[in-house]
Design an enzyme around this catalytic site. Structure first.
Site, mmCIF file in Angstrom:
data_model
loop_
_atom_site.group_PDB
_atom_site.id
_atom_site.type_symbol
_atom_site.label_atom_id
_atom_site.label_comp_id
_atom_site.label_asym_id
_atom_site.label_seq_id
_atom_site.Cartn_x
_atom_site.Cartn_y
_atom_site.Cartn_z
ATOM 1 C CG HIS A 1 -46.567 -34.789 -4.238
ATOM 2 N ND1 HIS A 1 -45.590 -34.910 -3.256
ATOM 3 C CD2 HIS A 1 -47.657 -34.248 -3.622
ATOM 4 C CE1 HIS A 1 -46.077 -34.462 -2.106
ATOM 5 N NE2 HIS A 1 -47.322 -34.051 -2.298
ATOM 6 C CG ASP B 1 -47.208 -28.697 0.194
ATOM 7 O OD1 ASP B 1 -48.158 -28.201 -0.430
ATOM 8 O OD2 ASP B 1 -47.260 -29.826 0.753
ATOM 9 C CG ASP C 1 -50.145 -28.728 2.563
ATOM 10 O OD1 ASP C 1 -49.106 -28.034 2.685
ATOM 11 O OD2 ASP C 1 -50.265 -29.612 1.701
#
Ligand SMILES: [Zn+2]
Length: 304
Positions: free
Chosen positions: A122, A159, A242
């Site tokens: 990120h 992800d 995730d």
């Protein structure tokens, strides 16, 4: 196969109740250490250098983190991103691990998984966000261009969250391809299929509650063919776990088998185009049970 990690990555403290806590990395390390049949070489993550980090981030950003880094206690650098005394070194170690892994890939075709935190995907060129400080995969891709004269590097991100920071850093760099599947809508709100960079960005959106069928169909129909067409000389994986059905922060329904599958597909492409060069790093994943079984499935598949 190499596993890079460092004690400082466990000491990076995000405070009580934070989902990105040291127990995540402990779970991954314990699971891999429990796989006694795997021929793993455990290596201490070296410190990355400011010149390595500076290929992905502006100097003012690195200076800001150095200035903010607390001598004791915790400080918040964005709504959900925290620095403790060990955080800056942990970040330098994590980026350093990726660069060392790239060196090992080009030197001898050695595959590596970097069991590190904080995660990175990120972080943009100028900002820390979403639990991330330095963007390790972007640092590693630029390291491959600068030091190993690579001309085509694919960063592959499965992800559940879009790697907005990676996309921000590489969107104008045609020598780096960024290919991502992620839940949409979900944090950070980017990653539409219409975001294509300079033709080097390929985003695949998955609706909430998608499972193995939708995930594999997306990769088989669009994302894997895009990597195949790019013919990367190195594959770098942002391995967040995730999208697993047990994860508490998102709504996809993958199993560890799906991580074994996508990893095997990426290994196949790395063998076809990149002399087998593939480097992976831990990003997200907030269920400890999912992290344990998924990281083992991923590393086993990387070993072929
Ligand atoms: Zn994530």
């Amino acid at each position: 196969m190499n596993i890079y990690t460092h004690a400082r990555c466990l000491e990076h403290d995000t405070g009580a109740g934070h989902p990105e806590h040291a127990g995540r990395l402990s779970a991954v390390l314990d699971a891999l250490k429990g796989e006694l049949g795997l021929a793993l070489t455990w290596l201490e993550a070296p410190l990355g250098t400011e010149s390595q980090i500076g290929r992905a981030h502006v100097p003012a950003f690195v200076e800001l983190l150095k200035r903010h880094a607390p001598a004791h206690g915790l400080i918040r650098v964005d709504a959900d991103t925290v620095m403790s005394p060990a955080s800056l070194e942990a970040s330098f170690r994590a980026s350093g691990a990726l660069c060392a892994a790239v060196d090992a890939a080009f030197a001898a075709g050695t595959r590596s998984f970097c069991a590190v935190r904080p995660p990175g995907h990120h972080s943009t060129a100028t900002e820390a966000m979403g639990f991330c400080l330095f963007n390790h995969v972007a640092v590693a891709a630029h390291h491959a261009l600068a030091v190993h004269s690579a001309t085509r590097v694919s960063i592959v991100d499965f992800d559940v969250h879009h790697g907005n920071g990676t996309q921000d850093i590489v969107a104008h760099e045609p020598r780096i391809q960024f290919v991502s599947s992620h839940q949409s809508p979900l944090y950070p709100g980017t990653g539409r299929a219409s975001e294509r960079g300079v033709g080097n960005v390929v985003n695949g959106e998955l609706r909430p509650y998608s499972g193995p069928k939708e995930f594999r169909a997306l990769w088989s129909s669009r994302l894997l063919p895009a990597i195949d067409a790019f013919k990367p000389e190195l594959v770098i994986v942002s391995a967040g776990f995730d999208a697993h059905r047990l994860d508490p922060l998102a709504d996809l329904n993958l199993d560890s088998d799906d991580y074994a599958w996508i990893t095997a597909e990426l290994v196949r492409l790395a063998e076809r185009h990149a002399h087998g060069r593939i480097v992976s790093t831990l990003e997200g994943g907030y269920s400890l049970a999912a992290l344990r079984e998924s990281s083992v499935a991923h590393v086993r598949a990387m070993m072929g």
